[in-house]
Design a protein around this motif. Sequence first.
Motif, PDB file in Angstrom:
ATOM      1  N   ILE A 216       0.904  -1.256  -0.113  1.00 15.88           N
ATOM      2  CA  ILE A 216       0.071   0.003   0.020  1.00 15.88           C
ATOM      3  C   ILE A 216       0.833   1.307  -0.044  1.00 15.88           C
ATOM      4  N   GLU A 217       2.040   1.221   0.812  1.00 18.78           N
ATOM      5  CA  GLU A 217       2.847   2.368   0.763  1.00 18.78           C
ATOM      6  C   GLU A 217       3.637   2.588  -0.383  1.00 18.78           C
ATOM      7  N   GLU A 218       4.324   1.446  -1.014  1.00 20.06           N
ATOM      8  CA  GLU A 218       4.969   1.471  -2.037  1.00 20.06           C
ATOM      9  C   GLU A 218       4.272   1.885  -3.415  1.00 20.06           C
ATOM     10  N   GLN A 219       3.153   1.199  -3.411  1.00 17.79           N
ATOM     11  CA  GLN A 219       2.408   1.397  -4.755  1.00 17.79           C
ATOM     12  C   GLN A 219       1.387   2.800  -4.441  1.00 17.79           C
ATOM     13  N   ARG A 220       1.347   3.410  -3.315  1.00 16.67           N
ATOM     14  CA  ARG A 220       0.647   4.614  -2.961  1.00 16.67           C
ATOM     15  C   ARG A 220      -0.964   4.180  -3.412  1.00 16.67           C
ATOM     16  N   LEU A 221      -1.251   3.385  -2.864  1.00 15.16           N
ATOM     17  CA  LEU A 221      -2.842   2.711  -3.230  1.00 15.16           C
ATOM     18  C   LEU A 221      -3.666   3.459  -2.167  1.00 15.16           C
ATOM     19  N   SER A 222      -4.107   4.595  -2.653  1.00 18.15           N
ATOM     20  CA  SER A 222      -4.821   5.754  -1.905  1.00 18.15           C
ATOM     21  C   SER A 222      -5.899   6.452  -3.122  1.00 18.15           C
ATOM     22  N   PRO A 223      -6.842   6.803  -2.384  1.00 15.11           N
ATOM     23  CA  PRO A 223      -7.663   6.478  -1.147  1.00 15.11           C
ATOM     24  C   PRO A 223      -8.179   4.857  -1.197  1.00 15.11           C
ATOM     25  N   LEU A 224      -8.182   4.290  -0.071  1.00 15.11           N
ATOM     26  CA  LEU A 224      -8.949   3.159   0.315  1.00 15.11           C
ATOM     27  C   LEU A 224     -10.078   3.617   1.114  1.00 15.11           C
ATOM     28  N   PHE A 225     -11.095   2.618   1.062  1.00 12.69           N
ATOM     29  CA  PHE A 225     -12.402   2.642   1.463  1.00 12.69           C
ATOM     30  C   PHE A 225     -12.682   1.983   2.889  1.00 12.69           C
ATOM     31  N   VAL A 226     -12.866   2.376   4.087  1.00  8.75           N
ATOM     32  CA  VAL A 226     -12.798   1.559   5.142  1.00  8.75           C
ATOM     33  C   VAL A 226     -13.812   1.725   6.076  1.00  8.75           C
ATOM     34  N   SER A 227     -14.325   0.496   6.430  1.00  5.15           N
ATOM     35  CA  SER A 227     -15.569   0.415   7.369  1.00  5.15           C
ATOM     36  C   SER A 227     -14.836   0.590   8.574  1.00  5.15           C
ATOM     37  N   VAL A 228     -15.228   1.555   9.321  1.00  2.00           N
ATOM     38  CA  VAL A 228     -14.836   1.970  10.743  1.00  2.00           C
ATOM     39  C   VAL A 228     -15.930   1.308  11.728  1.00  2.00           C
TER      40      VAL A 228
END
Length: 464
Positions: free
Chosen positions: A159-171
Amino acid sequence: MWKEPSSALAGPTALAGPVTQPRPALVATVEPGSIAEELGFQPGDRLRSINGIRPRDLIDVQVLQGEEELVLEVEDPDGTLHVVELEKDLDEGLGLGFSEALFDGLRQCNNHCPFCFIDQQPPGRRDSLYLKDDDYRLSFLYGSYLTLTNLTAADWSRIEEQRLSPLFVSVHATDPELRSRLLVNPRAALLLEQLAWFAERRLQIHAQVVVCPGLNDGEALERTLTDLARFATGPWPAVLSTAVVPVGLTRFRPAGDALRPVDRETAREVIARVERLQPAFLASTGSRFAWLSDEWFLIAGRRLPPRASYEDLPQQENGVGSIRAFLEDLEGATRELPAGIATPRRCSWVVGRLVAEALQPVVERLNRVEGLELLLHGLPSPYWGQEQVVTGLLTGSDLIEGLGGRDLGEELLLPRVMLREGEEVFLDDSTLADLRRQLPVPVRLLGGADDLVAACLGTPRGDA
């Protein structure tokens, strides 16, 4: 909002679960005029590797094909292997579409949330309805929600290396003990540490909170939204938005789950609590930050907020502003209607009972066209055991039962959102063909506001 994985996400690889080595990527489409077409790629070919690396998913394909010099290992449908070398412009795509998004298996959810909609379905339906997706790659690619509870150290690094952002998170909750209890998973308690990790790396998420009355509403909901808003400030906020949605319960849920549905009183209390917080969020983050899905207002019997209050609709796919946006589209589509139509039309429009009242003004506007009569039928869902239901959850059996004996006019207008994407299948596995055989009038599919107006006026749009 219910989101069934599409056929591109629910193929054999996904159902088989994670595998040690990624399977070759099956080519489904070849873009006309693309590099792939020039190289002779055809549907049915399998891409095995790019520059000696087996792609794990569509993300890897996108990254690997970005080089100027490529060596592709390709397998024909008959099993013949080829090695193709090529040069191209940097970041130019190959023009290939694949049958699946993931080549190494779907990451299944390791939580046991009692309110999980997937666990509230009857057995014996199509496999994709039971896929408990908790895969960060699908979150990045398609906006599906994950909980962050099953990520490995290698996943975090990727996730950090490929900059997989934004993600969608169930909080659901930020209190560690409460979140662990809601998800029935001790790893759920790590959420605030995980959000700090995103913030430190300038990575971002969109959050959602499914409100279960008596569990994570009231002061717990206020704490959750306030905690999340702390990560929403500065030039690079880690949390971009939060959607607050009501729990959906069906008659198939396990007995003794201690869950109760959202009623009108609860909806009004939640609306009041969130709306009290929004001015403070606007002052601290520059945004209202936390939004209520449209269902809250419909359950509460209140008018939907004005369009401007949704800002840029960051959570529209999660039901936040989706009905408001549709009403806006309908407003535009019905702004200039003819005084009358040459050939009289009587047709019916079927929607979920929850949204019928909000759509009634549009029906009245259309019925002012001389020669047109549009009948609106807002149906409950006996299949799910819900009286108040959104349109997308109506099943084929709901339509057969609910429309029986009703005046359908000369044609039934059916929103396409009831059907699985790319297929003519309802959530109960009945088909559009089944419905057409059992109704006394033709069925026309509607894709949006323009389709509705065209169908009412008798112009050739949509599917007959």
